[in-house]
Design a protein around this motif. Structure first.
Motif, mmCIF file in Angstrom:
data_model
loop_
_atom_site.group_PDB
_atom_site.id
_atom_site.type_symbol
_atom_site.label_atom_id
_atom_site.label_comp_id
_atom_site.label_asym_id
_atom_site.label_seq_id
_atom_site.Cartn_x
_atom_site.Cartn_y
_atom_site.Cartn_z
ATOM 1 N N GLU A 63 8.270 -9.390 7.305
ATOM 2 C CA GLU A 63 8.313 -10.585 6.292
ATOM 3 C C GLU A 63 7.127 -10.630 5.512
ATOM 4 N N GLU A 64 5.948 -10.233 6.139
ATOM 5 C CA GLU A 64 4.688 -10.371 5.216
ATOM 6 C C GLU A 64 4.658 -9.486 4.219
ATOM 7 N N ASP A 65 5.134 -8.212 4.528
ATOM 8 C CA ASP A 65 5.121 -7.156 3.431
ATOM 9 C C ASP A 65 6.172 -7.468 2.406
ATOM 10 N N ILE A 66 7.203 -7.961 2.426
ATOM 11 C CA ILE A 66 8.132 -8.342 1.651
ATOM 12 C C ILE A 66 7.796 -9.599 0.541
ATOM 13 N N ILE A 67 7.135 -10.502 1.140
ATOM 14 C CA ILE A 67 6.553 -11.623 0.417
ATOM 15 C C ILE A 67 5.554 -11.234 -0.359
ATOM 16 N N GLN A 68 4.444 -10.141 0.219
ATOM 17 C CA GLN A 68 3.447 -9.672 -0.910
ATOM 18 C C GLN A 68 3.926 -8.772 -1.862
ATOM 19 N N TYR A 69 4.824 -7.964 -1.729
ATOM 20 C CA TYR A 69 5.816 -7.137 -2.651
ATOM 21 C C TYR A 69 6.209 -8.112 -3.721
ATOM 22 N N VAL A 70 6.945 -9.149 -3.593
ATOM 23 C CA VAL A 70 7.372 -10.047 -4.475
ATOM 24 C C VAL A 70 6.396 -10.875 -5.174
ATOM 25 N N ASN A 71 5.551 -11.440 -4.611
ATOM 26 C CA ASN A 71 4.517 -12.286 -5.060
ATOM 27 C C ASN A 71 3.546 -11.461 -6.102
ATOM 28 N N GLU A 72 3.474 -9.879 -5.589
ATOM 29 C CA GLU A 72 2.654 -9.330 -6.733
ATOM 30 C C GLU A 72 3.461 -8.973 -8.149
ATOM 31 N N ARG A 73 4.801 -9.444 -8.031
ATOM 32 C CA ARG A 73 5.376 -8.875 -9.254
ATOM 33 C C ARG A 73 6.119 -10.251 -10.070
ATOM 34 N N VAL A 74 5.711 -11.581 -9.721
ATOM 35 C CA VAL A 74 5.940 -12.797 -10.337
ATOM 36 C C VAL A 74 4.938 -13.386 -10.538
ATOM 37 N N SER A 75 5.163 -14.391 -11.492
ATOM 38 C CA SER A 75 3.897 -15.623 -11.820
ATOM 39 C C SER A 75 3.937 -16.574 -10.824
ATOM 40 N N ASN A 76 2.933 -17.424 -10.668
ATOM 41 C CA ASN A 76 2.442 -18.258 -9.492
ATOM 42 C C ASN A 76 3.746 -19.075 -8.673
ATOM 43 N N PRO A 77 4.425 -19.804 -9.869
ATOM 44 C CA PRO A 77 5.579 -20.764 -9.111
ATOM 45 C C PRO A 77 6.699 -20.018 -8.665
ATOM 46 N N LYS A 78 7.033 -18.647 -8.987
ATOM 47 C CA LYS A 78 7.939 -18.058 -8.532
ATOM 48 C C LYS A 78 7.587 -17.454 -6.940
ATOM 49 N N ARG A 79 6.463 -17.542 -6.380
ATOM 50 C CA ARG A 79 6.141 -16.922 -5.229
ATOM 51 C C ARG A 79 7.058 -17.554 -4.129
ATOM 52 N N LEU A 80 7.319 -16.573 -3.025
ATOM 53 C CA LEU A 80 8.261 -16.985 -1.991
ATOM 54 C C LEU A 80 7.311 -17.905 -0.955
ATOM 55 N N ARG A 81 6.964 -19.088 -1.411
ATOM 56 C CA ARG A 81 6.145 -19.973 -0.473
ATOM 57 C C ARG A 81 7.110 -20.628 0.604
ATOM 58 N N GLY A 82 8.592 -20.711 0.570
ATOM 59 C CA GLY A 82 9.280 -20.946 1.734
ATOM 60 C C GLY A 82 9.662 -19.935 2.688
ATOM 61 N N GLY A 83 9.102 -18.760 2.697
ATOM 62 C CA GLY A 83 9.334 -17.667 3.495
ATOM 63 C C GLY A 83 10.361 -16.961 3.587
ATOM 64 N N ILE A 84 10.826 -16.151 4.624
ATOM 65 C CA ILE A 84 11.982 -15.258 4.774
ATOM 66 C C ILE A 84 12.740 -15.574 5.998
#
Length: 540
Positions: free
Chosen positions: A492-513
């Protein structure tokens, strides 16, 4: 309000500005306000007068003309809120060009896409946007000219800054300058970014007529409540249509703005107390702050008489909590989209009809059956369906995207919102739900399809779906459901980091996986997000 065949109409307001372009109107009004204070930097206390905005913006407009900027050329401004933002906006309108405000926190990928929509001839950037713009500028094939909006010690570049651009413009040339006349019904004054269910932002084209109409609406509403000139807080980002419109209203009315480049809890409360703020322009997360944060009780907020809240739904609980805690007699809400310039429905404040809205002047509205587009069917009172609107607030269309425009505005000029609502027998409107799948994080639109596309590029992810999960302060948090590839050990933590590095702040996966065995879909392959929400709710 009148009604014919289940189509509701609201009479328009008359305007003495009906023949003026937005640039001509701003030039006229700025001249009237003279040496009154227009803006104060909330963080430094630096002040700026209307006269300074007038003179500097006229010089910048002359610079544009000398550099060959013509009517309908596009000029982007990518910056957090600051004292210079207004100057650039006014100059662009004077010369009949089109302004394209952009989020300075966009990722490189988002910048490339947004800039490719409008292909601006000039691009004004602040220090915050500098690093990302610096990385992509070589990839923009039309080679826009870059201007630094604010001088900053961290920026070392050969690019020209705003003050240098206007340094050689004489006062005599400035005084002779006149704003250009345009066809206000068709001239695109601004292209603001919106999001659709297809993913990346679309460029919403708004005309002089759109803005002048909504400015008149806002002024008429607040003239009923207030008298004289006011001081207001400019907290919300100017690249958003909500704050952008209020920026124009304050320039035209001569009201003073306290400019925040970023939100600071204590400074927010200090400024309300210090400047005796009467009107607050807010979004739901800030209303939650006022309702619940312990800091609020440490400051005197008794000056606040009116709060306007928009950009996302406001719960009845938070509404009541703020009303009680601040003893505010009026909380105004609006319903609208970037595509409708601002609000097409305004809250009534009727205690007997909580959550009710009235139709904005000059607009028509109808409810149609869900799932239908080119239809003559209209639904009567208390029938739920898709909200559709027509009138002077509706966008011209999406920039360089005729297909999306045709999918949103039908052949008769009705804009289909994708939202579910109804009206009662007294013609009060109510918003029920969203057909569209956008996630609303602190008023920002987060398209699930964009996040899903990124998730599917991660090794070990076979399928993915994204939904918004409710969260009291933010509204909704993006959350992903993931189907792993066979024998995959993705974390989970690796996928979240991968997405968050590619999007602007509001689009980060704050709700988890959540990892699941399969994504529920229709026969045609469309994700059934409702089933995902239901399954999540049942587990909770």
């Amino acid at each position: 309000m009148s009604e014919k065949g289940n189509i509701l109409y609201e009479d328009d307001v008359t305007s003495e500005w009906k023949d003026l372009s937005l640039g001509q109107l701003l030039l006229k009004q700025l001249t009237l306000h003279g040496t009154c204070v227009a803006q104060i930097n909330a963080h430094t206390g630096k002040e700026q007068t209307f006269e300074h905005i007038l003179n500097t913006s006229r010089k910048l407009a002359i610079f544009f003309q000398k550099k060959g900027v013509k009517v309908n050329d596009t000029i982007a401004i990518c910056s957090e809120n600051n004292l210079e933002f207004h100057i650039v906006i006014c100059a662009i309108f004077y010369v009949g060009a089109t302004v394209c405000p952009l989020n300075p926190l966009y990722s490189e990928r988002e910048f490339k896409h947004a800039l490719a929509i409008s292909k601006p001839k000039y691009l004004f950037i602040s220090a915050i946007a500098f690093n990302n713009i610096k990385m992509i500028i070589k990839d923009l094939y039309w080679s826009p000219k870059i201007l630094i909006l604010t001088e900053h010690h961290n920026i070392s570049t050969t690019w020209m800054n705003l003050s240098k651009a206007i340094s050689n413009i004489s006062n005599s040339d400035m005084n002779m300058f006149r704003a250009i006349s345009v066809d206000i019904n068709n001239h695109v004054a601004a292209i603001l970014c919106s999001s659709g269910t297809t993913g990346l932002p679309k460029g919403v084209m708004l005309t002089d007529k759109n803005f002048i109409t909504v400015i008149k609406h806002v002024m008429d509403i607040y003239i009923q409540i207030n008298e004289g000139k006011l001081t207001g807080l400019a907290l919300l980002p100017f690249f958003h249509v909500y704050s952008f419109t209020i920026l124009l209203v304050r320039l035209i009315t001569g009201n003073t703005s306290i400019i925040f480049s970023h939100f600071d809890e204590e400074l927010f409360l200090q400024c309300i107390e210090k400047y005796r703020i009467e009107n607050l322009i807010l979004v739901p997360p800030l209303m939650v702050f006022l309702a619940k944060h312990p800091l609020v009780d440490k400051y005197d907020l008794s000056s606040v008489k009116v709060i306007a809240c928009g950009a996302a739904p406001l719960s009845e609980e938070i509404y009541e909590a703020v009303t009680k805690r601040l003893n505010v007699p009026v909380i105004k809400q609006g319903y609208g989209l970037t595509e409708t310039t601002l609000s097409v429905l305004w809250s009534t404040g009727d205690k007997a009809k909580p959550g009710s809205f009235m139709l904005a002047p000059g607009m028509s509205a109808k409810i149609i059956p869900l799932g239908e587009f080119e239809t003559d069917k209209t639904l009567g009172p208390n029938c739920r369906g898709e909200l559709c609107f027509k009138g002077d607030l509706i966008m011209k269309g999406y920039c360089n995207d005729e297909e999306s425009t045709r999918a949103t505005i039908d052949k008769d000029g009705w804009l289909h919102t994708g939202d579910v609502g109804y009206y009662d027998k007294e013609r009060y409107f109510y918003i029920v739900d969203r057909v569209k799948e956008l996630i609303k994080y602190k008023g920002y639109q987060v398209p699930p399809a964009e996040l899903e596309a990124i998730l599917l590029t991660y090794p070990g992810v076979r399928d993915a779906a994204v939904i918004g999960i409710p969260e009291e302060i933010a509204g909704e948090l993006p959350m992903a459901f993931i189907v792993k590839q066979d024998n995959s050990n993705v974390r989970e933590e690796d996928i979240i980091q991968y997405v968050n590095e590619r999007v602007s702040n509001p689009k980060r996966l704050r709700g988890g996986i959540r990892f699941i065995n399969s994504i529920p879909k229709t026969a045609s392959g469309k994700i059934l997000r409702r089933l995902l929400r239901d399954s999540l709710q049942s587990k909770l």
